[in-house]
Design an enzyme around this catalytic site. Sequence first.
Site, PDB file in Angstrom:
ATOM      1  CB  SER A 116      -0.972   0.019   1.049  1.00  0.00           C
ATOM      2  OG  SER A 116      -0.200  -0.108   2.344  1.00  0.00           O
ATOM      3  CE  LYS A 140      -2.678   1.233   5.323  1.00  0.00           C
ATOM      4  NZ  LYS A 140      -2.381   0.736   4.211  1.00  0.00           N
TER       5      LYS A 140
END
Length: 402
Positions: A287, A332
């Site tokens: 990611s 996140k």
Amino acid sequence: MNFFSAPDDDERARIEQMSEAFAAKRASSRIRETDGRRERLGKIFLGAGVGMLMVMSFCPAPYVIRQPGPVVDALGTVTLEAGQDPSEVITIGGDKGHEPTSGQLDILTVNVAGNPQSEPTWFETLVAWGSHQHDVLPVEAYYADGESADQRNEATSAEMASSQDLARVAALRDLGYEVKQELVVSAVGEGMPAAGILQPGDVILKAAEQPVTSTAELRELIAAHGAGTPIELTIRRDDVEQHVSVTPQMLDTKDGARPAIGVAGGLRFLELPVDIQIGVGNVGGPSAGLMLTLAIEDKLTPGDFTGGHHIAGTGTIDETGKVGPIGGIRQKYMAAREVGAEAFLAPRDNCAEVVDEAEPKLPVYAVDDLVQAKEIVTLIAQGGVDAPAAAGFASCQAVAAR
């Protein structure tokens, strides 16, 4: 011989009163005895129940707990191992590098507590269920059947290494550099048409006399050729070129039934024109690709790309610059908010997951590819965090509302 006289009325009344009092006393004694027994039993059962709950609360639960993890500035430094001095996340070799003077491009991570060999307790799981910052997932949602924690760590490390390679390639190609690649067989399906003909490590150079450098090109050539008749492949095995024939069959794929030979492939990039070293510490998964790519371009380009702004984001990247979805975007976003980021870049396919968390003070912009992400960062650098919205770039809220 004893003679007893019959009691008179007064004595009879006194005897009846004494009998009633004695009976009432015995009944009261029985009630107290019963209540005492019930109380003792209640305490025993309550204690046993509490004890069982306490024991169960420390028993393993078949879940993993996802929570916000560390944040790494891709333009800054990171400590790779305890006791070491911090080192730059991205280092450009030779004289091609340009150090940014300000701004941040944050890589965001998640921590996952628990694994098949060491599951969290029911107590920890229940606490996490009640926490807004945590997601509780079945252990099989994160670990494949029979996969150990060490195997999972190896897999995520490999994903990070691949994302770094793809970030290098995407950035260099976007800046006009030529990067050559070749298609390498990574797996051959058992019972598939290519079984016994191709093997992992083979490099596929051509199909039907046409050059092949990607899985997409190979799929297109096989689809055009059709099923039922052999297709000739030129491969390189152990540094020796050879020709083999494989007969495609109609197979079920993610795109539906189509002619295929039953192999999985990966890309191998040949020598890069610029030496780009990347070290992010103990971070796994794919990611970080988007933010690494943006940071590489910033370090290869003169000027101040971010305009001094603090930008966070996430998303995979492929060799063409396409941005893909990731896991744990809620956590996140929370991590980005905690460290004071001003704007957040999110893969479009993740927008529905993050909209409930998004706040006006940390706008979330949906991105599809590297070009779009660069345009958003450039607009922020020139006009502030609201400039992309004013220029027509969609927020995740707008995407999710469609």
